[in-house]
Design a protein around this motif. Sequence first.
Motif, mmCIF file in Angstrom:
data_model
loop_
_atom_site.group_PDB
_atom_site.id
_atom_site.type_symbol
_atom_site.label_atom_id
_atom_site.label_comp_id
_atom_site.label_asym_id
_atom_site.label_seq_id
_atom_site.Cartn_x
_atom_site.Cartn_y
_atom_site.Cartn_z
ATOM 1 N N PRO A 191 0.831 -0.786 0.305
ATOM 2 C CA PRO A 191 0.065 -0.094 -0.010
ATOM 3 C C PRO A 191 0.766 1.264 0.155
ATOM 4 O O PRO A 191 2.186 1.135 0.654
ATOM 5 N N GLU A 192 0.103 2.466 -0.912
ATOM 6 C CA GLU A 192 0.951 3.484 -0.038
ATOM 7 C C GLU A 192 0.455 4.037 0.418
ATOM 8 O O GLU A 192 -0.972 4.260 1.342
ATOM 9 N N PHE A 193 1.282 4.305 2.052
ATOM 10 C CA PHE A 193 1.073 5.074 3.447
ATOM 11 C C PHE A 193 1.064 5.825 3.153
ATOM 12 O O PHE A 193 2.186 7.416 2.963
ATOM 13 N N VAL A 194 0.190 6.862 4.055
ATOM 14 C CA VAL A 194 0.287 8.708 4.667
ATOM 15 C C VAL A 194 -0.174 8.182 5.689
ATOM 16 O O VAL A 194 -0.701 7.494 7.191
ATOM 17 N N SER A 195 0.090 9.870 6.172
ATOM 18 C CA SER A 195 -0.146 10.466 7.693
ATOM 19 C C SER A 195 -1.542 10.973 7.675
ATOM 20 O O SER A 195 -1.658 11.650 6.852
ATOM 21 N N PHE A 196 -2.201 11.323 8.847
ATOM 22 C CA PHE A 196 -3.650 11.648 8.799
ATOM 23 C C PHE A 196 -3.239 12.624 10.523
ATOM 24 O O PHE A 196 -3.060 12.242 11.296
ATOM 25 N N PRO A 197 -3.236 13.976 10.868
ATOM 26 C CA PRO A 197 -3.161 15.448 9.523
ATOM 27 C C PRO A 197 -1.443 14.654 8.844
ATOM 28 O O PRO A 197 -0.717 14.629 9.136
ATOM 29 N N GLY A 198 -1.024 15.305 7.224
ATOM 30 C CA GLY A 198 -0.791 15.390 6.579
ATOM 31 C C GLY A 198 -0.930 14.430 4.943
ATOM 32 O O GLY A 198 -0.207 14.940 4.077
ATOM 33 N N PRO A 222 -8.762 12.837 -3.590
ATOM 34 C CA PRO A 222 -7.413 13.155 -2.985
ATOM 35 C C PRO A 222 -7.003 11.255 -2.203
ATOM 36 O O PRO A 222 -7.510 10.993 -2.274
ATOM 37 N N GLY A 223 -5.272 11.888 -1.685
ATOM 38 C CA GLY A 223 -4.746 10.991 -1.220
ATOM 39 C C GLY A 223 -4.870 10.182 -1.873
ATOM 40 O O GLY A 223 -4.073 9.651 -3.252
ATOM 41 N N PRO A 224 -3.876 8.926 -1.484
ATOM 42 C CA PRO A 224 -3.502 7.683 -2.090
ATOM 43 C C PRO A 224 -3.975 6.880 -3.313
ATOM 44 O O PRO A 224 -5.315 6.407 -3.405
ATOM 45 N N LYS A 225 -3.765 5.942 -4.155
ATOM 46 C CA LYS A 225 -4.030 4.722 -3.959
ATOM 47 C C LYS A 225 -4.995 3.498 -3.899
ATOM 48 O O LYS A 225 -4.346 3.674 -2.818
ATOM 49 N N VAL A 226 -5.861 3.081 -4.083
ATOM 50 C CA VAL A 226 -6.320 1.701 -3.784
ATOM 51 C C VAL A 226 -6.072 0.542 -3.103
ATOM 52 O O VAL A 226 -4.732 0.742 -5.083
ATOM 53 N N TYR A 227 -5.318 0.067 -2.745
ATOM 54 C CA TYR A 227 -5.040 -0.672 -2.300
ATOM 55 C C TYR A 227 -6.067 -1.941 -1.894
ATOM 56 O O TYR A 227 -6.575 -2.187 -0.512
ATOM 57 N N PRO A 228 -5.834 -3.427 -2.010
ATOM 58 C CA PRO A 228 -5.093 -4.130 -3.172
ATOM 59 C C PRO A 228 -5.602 -3.350 -4.237
ATOM 60 O O PRO A 228 -6.683 -2.664 -4.316
ATOM 61 N N PRO A 229 -5.597 -2.753 -5.659
ATOM 62 C CA PRO A 229 -5.528 -2.373 -6.876
ATOM 63 C C PRO A 229 -6.698 -3.498 -7.524
ATOM 64 O O PRO A 229 -6.181 -2.896 -8.014
ATOM 65 N N THR A 230 -7.548 -3.428 -6.992
ATOM 66 C CA THR A 230 -9.020 -3.927 -7.393
ATOM 67 C C THR A 230 -9.819 -2.904 -7.193
ATOM 68 O O THR A 230 -9.970 -2.590 -6.528
#
Length: 233
Positions: A191-198, A222-230
């Motif tokens: 996955p593409e990991f992100v932080s909240f906030p950020g 907005p935000g990263p790509k969906v995981y898994p990519p389906t």
Amino acid sequence: MAGHLVQAHTQLYNVAVGTTTYKRGEYIQPVVGPRLSPVANFTTDEIRCRNTNGVSPQTPYLSVKAGVEFSVVWRHHNDSAEDNMVSPSHRGPCMIYLGKVETNPDDIKWFKIYELGFNKDTNKWCSDVARDNHGKVNVVIPKDIEDGKYLLRTDLLALHKANVVWGAQFYPNCVQLDITGSSNKFLDPPPEFVSFPGAYKSDDPGIFYDRRKDKGLNYVIPGPKVYPPTKPT
């Protein structure tokens, strides 16, 4: 900038696993301030779950198996009819994230497992689709993750005022889950990991956006790509 606007709008009402539906508010973290108000300033801790806690000690964890269908239901307020999840003017995308629980909520690594924006064929946003489905959105808990305690973060994004900076309205809520039965490993790529906030910026094209001018045709969630990519169900 204040973290909340004044008017009340929507809330995560309840959740379901398969055919089992839970009571209003069960396993859902409480929020600070007016329950139904959005978070306007997404640089604050409230963008996680509409509170500043990270984990809610008074909220139990719902045990779920990886791979099951999980449903979230929004309502405009506690006494709303099933088709009244948010004002029809508050159109926009829906997003769902998972984040494994950490002692410090700033250390939670979030990844997106669902998103739905604008459908050009039906001329509907996710908020419209969810309203047509009695406020419900379904997602599959990914199989290829690690077992453990998670926060499932839902996010409705209303775009009716997003044509001005800080005009977008976020409605996050968090459900506390204890996930078992996974493969205990991520797929490649992970996955593409992100932080909240950020994770969000004021000039992101999916946040600073003129919905009435573009009519959804070029919208970027907005935000990263969906995981898994389906595509989720």
